[in-house]
Design a protein around this motif. Structure first.
Motif, PDB file in Angstrom:
ATOM      1  N   HIS A 192     -10.002  69.905  57.482  1.00  0.00           N
ATOM      2  CA  HIS A 192     -11.158  69.463  56.425  1.00  0.00           C
ATOM      3  C   HIS A 192     -12.093  68.760  57.483  1.00  0.00           C
ATOM      4  O   HIS A 192     -11.762  67.999  58.275  1.00  0.00           O
ATOM      5  CB  HIS A 192     -10.987  68.467  55.498  1.00  0.00           C
ATOM      6  CG  HIS A 192     -12.082  68.412  54.355  1.00  0.00           C
ATOM      7  ND1 HIS A 192     -13.071  68.427  54.827  1.00  0.00           N
ATOM      8  CD2 HIS A 192     -11.858  67.849  53.010  1.00  0.00           C
ATOM      9  CE1 HIS A 192     -14.061  67.907  53.506  1.00  0.00           C
ATOM     10  NE2 HIS A 192     -12.920  67.982  52.509  1.00  0.00           N
ATOM     11  N   GLY A 193     -13.464  69.128  57.542  1.00  0.00           N
ATOM     12  CA  GLY A 193     -14.250  68.683  58.346  1.00  0.00           C
ATOM     13  C   GLY A 193     -14.795  67.268  58.340  1.00  0.00           C
ATOM     14  O   GLY A 193     -14.838  66.484  59.332  1.00  0.00           O
ATOM     15  N   GLN A 194     -14.695  66.943  57.286  1.00  0.00           N
ATOM     16  CA  GLN A 194     -14.746  65.368  56.643  1.00  0.00           C
ATOM     17  C   GLN A 194     -13.607  64.625  57.476  1.00  0.00           C
ATOM     18  O   GLN A 194     -13.780  63.668  57.850  1.00  0.00           O
ATOM     19  CB  GLN A 194     -15.090  65.233  55.398  1.00  0.00           C
ATOM     20  CG  GLN A 194     -16.154  65.718  54.921  1.00  0.00           C
ATOM     21  CD  GLN A 194     -16.345  65.860  53.265  1.00  0.00           C
ATOM     22  OE1 GLN A 194     -15.557  65.170  52.556  1.00  0.00           O
ATOM     23  NE2 GLN A 194     -17.366  66.400  52.761  1.00  0.00           N
ATOM     24  N   HIS A 195     -12.544  65.253  57.212  1.00  0.00           N
ATOM     25  CA  HIS A 195     -11.154  64.500  57.964  1.00  0.00           C
ATOM     26  C   HIS A 195     -11.256  64.493  59.429  1.00  0.00           C
ATOM     27  O   HIS A 195     -10.957  63.519  60.026  1.00  0.00           O
ATOM     28  CB  HIS A 195      -9.732  65.428  57.562  1.00  0.00           C
ATOM     29  CG  HIS A 195      -9.415  65.440  56.441  1.00  0.00           C
ATOM     30  ND1 HIS A 195      -8.554  66.210  55.853  1.00  0.00           N
ATOM     31  CD2 HIS A 195      -9.847  64.663  55.186  1.00  0.00           C
ATOM     32  CE1 HIS A 195      -8.329  66.077  54.635  1.00  0.00           C
ATOM     33  NE2 HIS A 195      -9.119  65.040  54.180  1.00  0.00           N
ATOM     34  N   GLN A 196     -11.944  65.595  60.106  1.00  0.00           N
ATOM     35  CA  GLN A 196     -12.306  65.328  61.448  1.00  0.00           C
ATOM     36  C   GLN A 196     -13.261  64.208  61.752  1.00  0.00           C
ATOM     37  O   GLN A 196     -13.077  63.278  62.840  1.00  0.00           O
ATOM     38  CB  GLN A 196     -12.706  66.690  61.914  1.00  0.00           C
ATOM     39  CG  GLN A 196     -11.662  68.004  62.130  1.00  0.00           C
ATOM     40  CD  GLN A 196     -12.308  69.373  62.512  1.00  0.00           C
ATOM     41  OE1 GLN A 196     -12.844  69.241  63.479  1.00  0.00           O
ATOM     42  NE2 GLN A 196     -12.182  70.332  61.455  1.00  0.00           N
ATOM     43  N   ALA A 197     -14.344  64.350  60.948  1.00  0.00           N
ATOM     44  CA  ALA A 197     -15.216  63.254  61.209  1.00  0.00           C
ATOM     45  C   ALA A 197     -14.702  61.707  60.964  1.00  0.00           C
ATOM     46  O   ALA A 197     -14.996  60.976  61.922  1.00  0.00           O
ATOM     47  CB  ALA A 197     -16.311  63.497  60.015  1.00  0.00           C
ATOM     48  N   SER A 198     -13.722  61.629  60.117  1.00  0.00           N
ATOM     49  CA  SER A 198     -13.429  60.223  59.850  1.00  0.00           C
ATOM     50  C   SER A 198     -12.548  59.835  61.561  1.00  0.00           C
ATOM     51  O   SER A 198     -12.454  58.699  61.660  1.00  0.00           O
ATOM     52  CB  SER A 198     -12.247  60.349  58.809  1.00  0.00           C
ATOM     53  OG  SER A 198     -11.065  60.791  58.950  1.00  0.00           O
ATOM     54  N   ALA A 199     -11.823  60.714  61.940  1.00  0.00           N
ATOM     55  CA  ALA A 199     -10.965  60.762  63.187  1.00  0.00           C
ATOM     56  C   ALA A 199     -11.940  60.387  64.268  1.00  0.00           C
ATOM     57  O   ALA A 199     -12.009  59.318  65.154  1.00  0.00           O
ATOM     58  CB  ALA A 199     -10.268  61.820  63.491  1.00  0.00           C
ATOM     59  N   VAL A 200     -13.143  61.132  64.534  1.00  0.00           N
ATOM     60  CA  VAL A 200     -13.905  60.909  65.679  1.00  0.00           C
ATOM     61  C   VAL A 200     -14.559  59.536  65.256  1.00  0.00           C
ATOM     62  O   VAL A 200     -14.691  58.776  66.190  1.00  0.00           O
ATOM     63  CB  VAL A 200     -15.140  62.066  65.272  1.00  0.00           C
ATOM     64  CG1 VAL A 200     -16.436  61.636  66.457  1.00  0.00           C
ATOM     65  CG2 VAL A 200     -14.626  63.326  65.710  1.00  0.00           C
ATOM     66  N   ILE A 201     -14.895  58.996  64.190  1.00  0.00           N
ATOM     67  CA  ILE A 201     -15.497  57.889  63.918  1.00  0.00           C
ATOM     68  C   ILE A 201     -14.539  56.752  64.336  1.00  0.00           C
ATOM     69  O   ILE A 201     -14.934  55.703  64.914  1.00  0.00           O
ATOM     70  CB  ILE A 201     -16.014  57.659  62.383  1.00  0.00           C
ATOM     71  CG1 ILE A 201     -17.140  58.652  62.170  1.00  0.00           C
ATOM     72  CG2 ILE A 201     -16.428  56.104  62.154  1.00  0.00           C
ATOM     73  CD1 ILE A 201     -18.471  58.581  63.124  1.00  0.00           C
ATOM     74  N   ALA A 202     -13.153  56.862  63.806  1.00  0.00           N
ATOM     75  CA  ALA A 202     -12.221  55.826  64.259  1.00  0.00           C
ATOM     76  C   ALA A 202     -12.334  55.723  65.616  1.00  0.00           C
ATOM     77  O   ALA A 202     -12.057  54.547  66.106  1.00  0.00           O
ATOM     78  CB  ALA A 202     -10.944  56.412  63.635  1.00  0.00           C
ATOM     79  N   HIS A 203     -12.255  56.853  66.370  1.00  0.00           N
ATOM     80  CA  HIS A 203     -12.205  56.660  67.955  1.00  0.00           C
ATOM     81  C   HIS A 203     -13.421  55.959  68.581  1.00  0.00           C
ATOM     82  O   HIS A 203     -13.360  55.105  69.241  1.00  0.00           O
ATOM     83  CB  HIS A 203     -12.207  58.085  68.783  1.00  0.00           C
ATOM     84  CG  HIS A 203     -10.925  58.767  68.516  1.00  0.00           C
ATOM     85  ND1 HIS A 203     -10.282  59.230  69.614  1.00  0.00           N
ATOM     86  CD2 HIS A 203     -10.002  59.030  67.494  1.00  0.00           C
ATOM     87  CE1 HIS A 203      -8.792  59.524  69.117  1.00  0.00           C
ATOM     88  NE2 HIS A 203      -8.989  59.659  67.904  1.00  0.00           N
ATOM     89  N   GLU A 204     -14.617  56.321  67.930  1.00  0.00           N
ATOM     90  CA  GLU A 204     -15.770  55.756  68.318  1.00  0.00           C
ATOM     91  C   GLU A 204     -15.702  54.273  67.996  1.00  0.00           C
ATOM     92  O   GLU A 204     -16.226  53.319  68.766  1.00  0.00           O
ATOM     93  CB  GLU A 204     -17.244  56.201  67.953  1.00  0.00           C
ATOM     94  CG  GLU A 204     -17.279  57.791  68.562  1.00  0.00           C
ATOM     95  CD  GLU A 204     -18.829  58.316  68.125  1.00  0.00           C
ATOM     96  OE1 GLU A 204     -19.617  57.445  68.023  1.00  0.00           O
ATOM     97  OE2 GLU A 204     -18.831  59.460  67.952  1.00  0.00           O
ATOM     98  N   LEU A 205     -15.082  53.805  66.768  1.00  0.00           N
ATOM     99  CA  LEU A 205     -15.102  52.511  66.428  1.00  0.00           C
ATOM    100  C   LEU A 205     -14.438  51.684  67.352  1.00  0.00           C
ATOM    101  O   LEU A 205     -15.033  50.599  67.848  1.00  0.00           O
ATOM    102  CB  LEU A 205     -14.485  52.587  64.841  1.00  0.00           C
ATOM    103  CG  LEU A 205     -14.041  51.045  64.392  1.00  0.00           C
ATOM    104  CD1 LEU A 205     -15.194  49.966  64.341  1.00  0.00           C
ATOM    105  CD2 LEU A 205     -13.140  51.369  63.249  1.00  0.00           C
ATOM    106  N   TYR A 206     -13.030  52.304  67.718  1.00  0.00           N
ATOM    107  CA  TYR A 206     -12.343  51.652  68.665  1.00  0.00           C
ATOM    108  C   TYR A 206     -13.202  51.156  69.906  1.00  0.00           C
ATOM    109  O   TYR A 206     -12.905  50.133  70.312  1.00  0.00           O
ATOM    110  CB  TYR A 206     -11.083  52.330  68.720  1.00  0.00           C
ATOM    111  CG  TYR A 206     -10.218  51.891  70.042  1.00  0.00           C
ATOM    112  CD1 TYR A 206      -9.372  50.629  69.896  1.00  0.00           C
ATOM    113  CD2 TYR A 206     -10.043  52.434  71.221  1.00  0.00           C
ATOM    114  CE1 TYR A 206      -8.526  50.193  70.712  1.00  0.00           C
ATOM    115  CE2 TYR A 206      -9.163  52.252  72.212  1.00  0.00           C
ATOM    116  CZ  TYR A 206      -8.543  50.912  71.883  1.00  0.00           C
ATOM    117  OH  TYR A 206      -7.741  50.305  72.996  1.00  0.00           O
ATOM    118  N   GLU A 207     -13.768  52.287  70.371  1.00  0.00           N
ATOM    119  CA  GLU A 207     -14.583  52.083  71.717  1.00  0.00           C
ATOM    120  C   GLU A 207     -15.553  51.149  71.767  1.00  0.00           C
ATOM    121  O   GLU A 207     -16.113  50.539  72.761  1.00  0.00           O
ATOM    122  CB  GLU A 207     -14.783  53.587  72.480  1.00  0.00           C
ATOM    123  CG  GLU A 207     -13.641  54.313  72.514  1.00  0.00           C
ATOM    124  CD  GLU A 207     -13.818  55.770  72.649  1.00  0.00           C
ATOM    125  OE1 GLU A 207     -15.129  56.205  72.452  1.00  0.00           O
ATOM    126  OE2 GLU A 207     -12.960  56.686  73.154  1.00  0.00           O
TER     127      GLU A 207
END
Length: 882
Positions: A192-207
């Motif tokens: 799911h593209g929205q699932h991918q988006a949540s992971a991208v946001i989690a990585h950016e959030l951490y950084e």
């Protein structure tokens, strides 16, 4: 019974208003106080009042013994890792939270007809129900779930990346996690593209959450997350660490895994019920960055989880060491007090918790004096709120706040009784009680905080309030629905910063200032309305404001068949919420015309309801969607909406705004010549109602009496989407339906999930792949494989334009393999090189009859009034013409 000393001063209206203003300005939320006050483990307002007892004291002491904080990031409700959240909260004693980018509006619904925004309200409530079981917290981004997509690019086109990142950083700086966990991988493996988006946001959030130059307008100081993990979906999925779910919770006697299963089961609308098996179990994560690296043995490996680590963001020096020393004492006191807990003699914990509070308050005062100490002060504030709740529970203190009515119109008022019951032996002094409102409700002059009729024989102290709702107050609706959406984002611009990302806004809260054995504490409880039900017992509801008048129009959707229909008819119902008479002019705007009709004069008695019939001749109406809006114009203003309450037993009741506006779909549509259509309703299935609106006679079948002789009376029978999952009688009676086909009937089965395949309910073998075949792009091209088939010609000629205007998707759960006796009629393909799908519409001759399986999402298209979908469905029904 404890000693009660009441030194409550008379509260002036001016003081109450000043307190309210301070609360509304606070970034912590409507109840004010500590930034983490919502973390205090108190019973929910819609549960009967209680002290919380041993369970609350034990949980509070566990939280006071550790500094462990973990944030999970996903795209939707039910994406969360309930096992991990329960492990942190109930196993470790730490703080855990889930950030969902959306409220799941694009999902399906197995418990009712709601889809879209109403479904999002249900799923928000399901998340809150799950968090209550785990003892964790919930945050949201402002994304509206627009449905399944394979594309990360499409997701970020509709959910702007910078907006999601802002919302995620807001939640993280508010919650302050040491560990961030992405549910999905940040690539195509997430599906799911929205699932991918949540992971991208989690990585950016951490950084980026620690970047002091980023999002300064949020008014939240930077925070440094120390580790990033991803959920490992199996031990073969490169899992690097695991955590045990087998530890028994000493209070409930259930394992962490059982608690997680109970939490997961709150997602009832999504068919997520889980059993609670005994024995040990394991959860797995994959290390991404930080912490102790890939060799760590828990998510908190390499992270200082001592309570003293709360002060780690301060510069080295005497002041930091002094705070660390006090926090170390708190941890030691909490562990010592917890070790001595027992159901009998629970009040012995009062001494330890009082000492804990003294140390925390000294540490907090010290942090507030240090430049840059606000983050430390916020974290200590949270621990203070936890300790206060624990102290009250140990002392046997119960507080409650009840209103005399559930709903109050703007300009009206309600009476509130706040009650204190010091049920233990510890001395309790009531200092003050005040009411706080996030919606601008205020106590009436001269009545706020007046002494109620104490009941000394029952040990109760009460305070009575009169609360007025301003005449210009809006209805109590979810804050994210106060303004229309901006595409696929909710508009939060009208609400204060502290509210953005929270689940809901609480209209009215009672704040109790107490001293327990000389230690001052603050307790808060949402004001609720309570009544008794003869069958169920006590029932509680949130209080809410409503407009003076509500207006409804039925049907909310209707169809006008060009060349076939002549009139349109609507029923407009006006309901007064006032305790006095109100008059106005009922007006309707006809089919987008700017000039309303002359209107109908109405006078409503107190609490009265009146209905009017509106019959219209649309004249030379053009094909397309048109609107009819109704409103009542009064001296107090114009009212054109209703606010029904979504009410399911497992979630918090919530009002949803429904404009008094009806859609008229004008279209060219020919109907088959059928006398009787039988229909087995599926999940969130409104197709029968749509078929009736266009002029077909549809009977929803009572399967308790369905057998072959009864079924044979129908020209065609339709099985609703996922009906085989939600209707056990359908499964039991399936042989009768297959016999109906063998004898010459036509059976149309809309999309089903894997239980349909594993149960062997189709007359000829068909398989649904894993992952299932679906077409997510609602505008993707459609190729007709059998252009001469009657389905595309009778009674409606199906052309390219009939595939225009579809919503959310073409279809789902397409067949992947099938018996050669099935004929595939369509070929569909998502863009981006996705494989062609031919299992979306299959037809087979079975005996003397016809069997159809279709994964096309008619359950979405028909309620949305998509003309081509209606025309194609009418043609499928025509297969049953005799």
């Amino acid at each position: 019974m404890g000693t009660i000393s009441d030194s409550m001063p008379t509260t002036s209206p001016r003081i109450a208003l000043l307190a309210l203003a301070a609360v509304l300005a606070a970034p912590s939320g409507p109840a004010g106080g500590a930034a983490g006050r919502s973390a205090a483990p108190r019973p929910a307002a819609l549960e009967p009042a209680s002290s919380g007892g041993l369970e609350l004291v034990d949980r509070a002491l566990a939280k006071l013994s550790i500094h462990a904080r973990l944030l999970v990031v996903g795209a939707h409700p039910d994406d969360e890792d309930n096992a991990l959240l329960a492990w942190v909260s109930r196993g470790v004693g730490g703080e855990a939270a889930y950030l969902s980018l959306s409220r799941g509006e694009g999902g399906q619904n197995l418990i009712g007809p709601e889809l879209g925004e109403p479904l999002g309200l249900i799923r928000t409530g399901e998340l809150l129900a799950a968090r209550r079981i785990e003892g964790t917290r919930q945050y949201f981004a402002r994304a509206f779930d627009f449905g399944y997509t394979r594309s990360l690019e499409e997701t970020f086109e509709r959910w702007p990346r910078e907006i999601l990142l802002e919302d995620a950083i807001r939640a993280a700086r508010r919650f302050k996690p040491q560990v961030v966990v992405a549910i999905f991988p940040a690539d195509a493996r997430a599906g799911h593209g929205q699932h991918q988006a949540s992971a991208v946001i989690a990585h950016e959030l951490y950084e980026r959450v620690a970047d002091p130059g980023l999002l300064e307008h949020l008014g939240l100081p930077p925070w440094t997350a120390e580790a990033l993990y991803r959920r490992a979906w199996s031990r073969d999925d490169d899992a690097t660490i695991g955590f045990s779910l087998g530890a028994l919770d000493p209070i409930t006697g259930r394992s962490v895994g059982q608690i997680a299963a109970a939490s997961r089961s709150q997602h009832r609308s999504q068919d997520m019920g889980r059993t609670q098996p005994l024995g040990d179990a394991r959860g797995d994560l994959r290390w991404i960055a930080g912490g102790a690296g890939a060799d760590g043995d828990t998510p908190f490996a390499g992270i200082d989880t001592r309570l003293a680590a709360i002060a780690s963001s301060l510069s080295e020096g005497e002041q930091r060491r002094a705070i660390e020393l006090r926090l170390t004492r708190v941890e030691s006191l909490a562990r010592e007090t917890r070790a001595g807990l027992a159901p009998v003699g629970l009040e012995r914990a009062v001494v330890g918790l009082s000492r804990v509070l003294a140390e925390l308050r000294e540490a907090r005062a010290a942090a507030a004096r240090i430049p840059g100490g606000e983050v430390v002060a916020d974290l200590i504030d949270e621990k203070i709120a936890v300790a206060e709740a624990g102290l009250a529970a140990a002392a046997g203190v119960v507080v409650d706040a009840l209103a005399d009515r559930e709903s109050v119109p703007a300009g009206g008022g309600l009476n509130v009784t706040a009650t204190l019951w010091p049920a233990g032996e510890t001395p309790v002094e009531l200092l003050s009680v005040s009411l706080l409102s996030a919606e601008g409700w205020v106590p009436t002059a001269g009545e706020a905080g007046e002494a109620g009729e104490d009941e000394p024989d029952r040990g109760l102290v009460t305070r009575s309030f009169r609360v007025e709702v301003p005449a210009d107050a809006g209805p109590s609706v979810p804050y994210f629905l106060e303004r229309p959406r901006m595409g696929d984002l909710y508009d939060w611009s009208a609400v204060p910063e502290w509210l953005r990302g929270e689940p809901y806004r609480v209209p009215l809260t009672a704040r109790f200032e107490l001293a327990i054995a000389g230690t001052p504490i603050t307790l808060e409880r949402e004001v609720a309305y309570r009544y008794g039900d003869q069958a169920v017992g006590e029932i509680r509801r949130p209080v809410r404001s409503v407009p003076p008048v509500e207006v409804e129009i039925e049907p909310a959707q209707t169809f006008f068949r060009l060349g076939r229909s002549s009139k349109l008819s609507f029923e407009i119902t006006v309901t007064s919420n006032l305790d006095r008479e109100i008059s106005g002019i009922l007006k309707a705007t006809e089919l987008d015309a700017a000039i309303p009709s002359d209107g109908i004069p109405l006078t409503l008695p107190p609490g009265g309801t009146q209905s009017s019939r509106l019959t219209m001749d649309p004249g030379e109406i053009e094909a397309g969607a048109h609107r009819v809006a109704a409103s009542l114009e009064t001296a107090a203003g114009a009212f054109g909406a209703s606010f029904p309450v979504l009410d399911y037993p497992h979630v918090r009741p919530v009002a949803q705004p429904v404009p008094a506006s009806a859609e008229v779909r004008a279209l060219t549509l020919e109907l088959p010549d059928l006398e009787r259509i039988g229909y087995v309703r599926g999940a969130s299935d409104r197709v029968p109602e749509v078929l009736e609106k266009v002029g077909l006679r549809v009977e929803v079948l009572d399967l308790a009496g369905a057998g072959t002789p009864l079924l044979s009376a129908y020209d065609v029978i339709v099985i609703g989407s996922r009906a085989y999952e939600v209707d056990p009688l359908l499964r039991a009676k399936n042989a009768s339906f297959l016999d109906y086909v063998e004898r010459g009937g036509t059976l149309i089965v809309q999309y089903q999930q894997y239980p349909f395949v594993t149960g062997g309910y189709a007359p000829l073998p068909l398989e649904i792949g894993r992952p299932h075949g679906r077409i997510t792009d609602e505008s993707s091209p459609v190729r007709v494989l059998e252009p001469d088939h009657p389905v595309f010609h009778r009674p409606n000629e199906i052309g390219a334009s009939d595939w225009d205007g579809w919503v959310q998707e073409r279809g789902l759960y397409f067949a992947g393999e099938w018996d050669p006796a099935y004929t595939p009629l369509l070929a569909l393909q998502d863009p981006g090189g996705e494989p062609e799908q031919r299992g979306g519409l299959l037809l087979a001759g079975v005996g003397a009859g016809i069997y159809v399986y279709t994964g096309l999402s008619f359950f979405r298209q028909l309620p949305a009034g998509v003309p081509g979908a209606l025309r194609l469905f009418a043609n499928l029904l025509a297969l049953g013409e005799r």
